[in-house]
Write a protein that holds these residues in place. Sequence first.
Motif, PDB file in Angstrom:
ATOM      1  N   GLU A 178      29.268  78.168  40.790  1.00 28.53           N
ATOM      2  CA  GLU A 178      28.679  77.094  41.821  1.00 28.53           C
ATOM      3  C   GLU A 178      27.577  77.559  42.718  1.00 28.53           C
ATOM      4  N   ARG A 179      27.575  78.910  42.863  1.00 27.50           N
ATOM      5  CA  ARG A 179      26.636  79.492  43.821  1.00 27.50           C
ATOM      6  C   ARG A 179      25.404  79.348  43.059  1.00 27.50           C
ATOM      7  N   SER A 180      25.156  79.774  41.997  1.00 26.65           N
ATOM      8  CA  SER A 180      23.923  79.924  41.174  1.00 26.65           C
ATOM      9  C   SER A 180      23.614  78.560  40.363  1.00 26.65           C
ATOM     10  N   THR A 181      24.512  77.547  40.747  1.00 29.63           N
ATOM     11  CA  THR A 181      24.332  76.087  39.652  1.00 29.63           C
ATOM     12  C   THR A 181      24.225  75.057  40.712  1.00 29.63           C
ATOM     13  N   THR A 182      25.449  74.272  41.108  1.00 34.96           N
ATOM     14  CA  THR A 182      25.188  73.249  42.173  1.00 34.96           C
ATOM     15  C   THR A 182      24.854  73.501  43.412  1.00 34.96           C
ATOM     16  N   ALA A 183      25.146  74.734  44.076  1.00 35.54           N
ATOM     17  CA  ALA A 183      24.621  75.179  45.302  1.00 35.54           C
ATOM     18  C   ALA A 183      22.994  75.246  45.384  1.00 35.54           C
ATOM     19  N   ALA A 184      22.618  75.924  44.147  1.00 34.51           N
ATOM     20  CA  ALA A 184      21.321  76.012  44.138  1.00 34.51           C
ATOM     21  C   ALA A 184      20.307  74.727  43.977  1.00 34.51           C
ATOM     22  N   MET A 191      47.467  66.788  41.920  1.00 30.06           N
ATOM     23  CA  MET A 191      47.037  68.343  42.402  1.00 30.06           C
ATOM     24  C   MET A 191      47.843  69.328  42.005  1.00 30.06           C
ATOM     25  N   GLU A 192      49.033  69.120  41.847  1.00 30.82           N
ATOM     26  CA  GLU A 192      49.887  70.168  41.656  1.00 30.82           C
ATOM     27  C   GLU A 192      49.981  70.504  39.971  1.00 30.82           C
ATOM     28  N   ASP A 193      49.270  69.873  39.224  1.00 28.97           N
ATOM     29  CA  ASP A 193      49.076  70.244  37.922  1.00 28.97           C
ATOM     30  C   ASP A 193      48.115  71.520  37.716  1.00 28.97           C
ATOM     31  N   PRO A 194      48.547  72.508  36.870  1.00 28.80           N
ATOM     32  CA  PRO A 194      47.784  73.587  37.025  1.00 28.80           C
ATOM     33  C   PRO A 194      46.279  73.269  36.291  1.00 28.80           C
ATOM     34  N   ARG A 195      46.015  72.290  35.480  1.00 23.51           N
ATOM     35  CA  ARG A 195      44.773  71.930  34.929  1.00 23.51           C
ATOM     36  C   ARG A 195      43.794  71.146  36.209  1.00 23.51           C
ATOM     37  N   TYR A 196      44.498  71.102  37.352  1.00 22.18           N
ATOM     38  CA  TYR A 196      43.599  70.265  38.423  1.00 22.18           C
ATOM     39  C   TYR A 196      42.675  70.961  38.897  1.00 22.18           C
ATOM     40  N   ASP A 197      41.295  70.477  38.873  1.00 24.28           N
ATOM     41  CA  ASP A 197      40.181  71.361  39.374  1.00 24.28           C
ATOM     42  C   ASP A 197      39.356  70.663  40.448  1.00 24.28           C
ATOM     43  N   GLU A 198      38.911  71.185  41.489  1.00 25.25           N
ATOM     44  CA  GLU A 198      37.856  70.780  42.301  1.00 25.25           C
ATOM     45  C   GLU A 198      36.599  71.359  42.190  1.00 25.25           C
ATOM     46  N   PHE A 199      35.415  70.562  42.470  1.00 23.99           N
ATOM     47  CA  PHE A 199      34.254  71.160  42.207  1.00 23.99           C
ATOM     48  C   PHE A 199      33.280  70.328  42.879  1.00 23.99           C
ATOM     49  N   HIS A 200      31.920  70.824  42.973  1.00 26.09           N
ATOM     50  CA  HIS A 200      30.923  69.961  43.448  1.00 26.09           C
ATOM     51  C   HIS A 200      29.966  69.163  42.559  1.00 26.09           C
ATOM     52  N   GLN A 201      29.512  68.129  42.668  1.00 27.27           N
ATOM     53  CA  GLN A 201      28.760  67.322  41.786  1.00 27.27           C
ATOM     54  C   GLN A 201      27.497  66.989  42.362  1.00 27.27           C
ATOM     55  N   VAL A 202      26.430  67.108  41.824  1.00 27.21           N
ATOM     56  CA  VAL A 202      25.092  66.670  42.203  1.00 27.21           C
ATOM     57  C   VAL A 202      24.675  65.640  41.450  1.00 27.21           C
ATOM     58  N   SER A 203      24.162  64.527  42.109  1.00 25.38           N
ATOM     59  CA  SER A 203      23.656  63.146  41.262  1.00 25.38           C
ATOM     60  C   SER A 203      22.273  62.990  41.561  1.00 25.38           C
ATOM     61  N   ASP A 229      27.751  69.029  37.106  1.00 24.33           N
ATOM     62  CA  ASP A 229      28.739  69.866  37.829  1.00 24.33           C
ATOM     63  C   ASP A 229      28.635  71.111  37.003  1.00 24.33           C
ATOM     64  N   TYR A 230      29.281  72.207  37.447  1.00 23.17           N
ATOM     65  CA  TYR A 230      29.222  73.587  36.988  1.00 23.17           C
ATOM     66  C   TYR A 230      29.826  73.497  35.590  1.00 23.17           C
ATOM     67  N   ARG A 231      30.645  72.450  35.262  1.00 20.10           N
ATOM     68  CA  ARG A 231      31.326  72.523  33.745  1.00 20.10           C
ATOM     69  C   ARG A 231      30.270  72.194  32.767  1.00 20.10           C
ATOM     70  N   ASP A 232      29.462  71.371  33.124  1.00 19.36           N
ATOM     71  CA  ASP A 232      28.556  70.891  32.046  1.00 19.36           C
ATOM     72  C   ASP A 232      27.045  71.042  32.566  1.00 19.36           C
ATOM     73  N   PHE A 233      26.595  72.050  32.925  1.00 23.51           N
ATOM     74  CA  PHE A 233      25.207  72.230  33.542  1.00 23.51           C
ATOM     75  C   PHE A 233      23.995  72.350  32.696  1.00 23.51           C
ATOM     76  N   PRO A 234      22.964  72.350  32.971  1.00 21.96           N
ATOM     77  CA  PRO A 234      21.637  71.809  32.423  1.00 21.96           C
ATOM     78  C   PRO A 234      21.130  73.420  31.984  1.00 21.96           C
ATOM     79  N   THR A 235      20.593  73.394  30.959  1.00 19.98           N
ATOM     80  CA  THR A 235      20.068  74.855  30.658  1.00 19.98           C
ATOM     81  C   THR A 235      18.715  75.291  31.499  1.00 19.98           C
ATOM     82  N   ARG A 236      18.039  74.244  31.772  1.00 14.38           N
ATOM     83  CA  ARG A 236      17.007  74.534  32.730  1.00 14.38           C
ATOM     84  C   ARG A 236      16.720  73.339  33.691  1.00 14.38           C
ATOM     85  N   VAL A 237      16.296  73.499  35.040  1.00 13.88           N
ATOM     86  CA  VAL A 237      15.946  72.560  35.822  1.00 13.88           C
ATOM     87  C   VAL A 237      14.538  73.013  36.405  1.00 13.88           C
TER      88      VAL A 237
END
Length: 132
Positions: free
Chosen positions: A7-13, A56-68, A97-105
């Motif tokens: 996320e440092r180089s994706t949504t945070a950027a 939240m207890e499920d091992p597949r649970y994930d938190e992340f940032h989204q940019v709209s 979000d980081y899971r499906d990020f654009p190739t270029r902005v």
Amino acid sequence: MIFHDEERSTTAALTAYAMAHPHARLLIEFGEQESYIGAFDTTYESDNSGELDIEMEDPRYDEFHQVSYGVLEIIQDGPRRFRDVWSTPQKDWLTIDYRDFPTRVVDVDRGVVVYPVDASGQAGESESPASA
């Protein structure tokens, strides 16, 4: 708070660029098959519990940032854009979000490559706005 290192180089950027240039018009590309011109709307923390119907207890649970982004122009339409049919007038949105990020902005007015960022974590080189 950063949930994932990528996320440092994706949504945070993207968020940092939006804070510095809140009215920037960005060309957001997902390879050659999908692209839009968009304007920053908001950023927020999200999770995948609703997508997978998990707790939240499920091992597949994930938190992340989204940019709209509000979609200003559709260059090449695809599945990532969604329409808010309840707003008047109806609006198109793009949430990233980081899971499906654009190739270029690219900032189309300044010619700045916002993503991918360089090794220092800064927005990339400028390019001619006409080439964006």
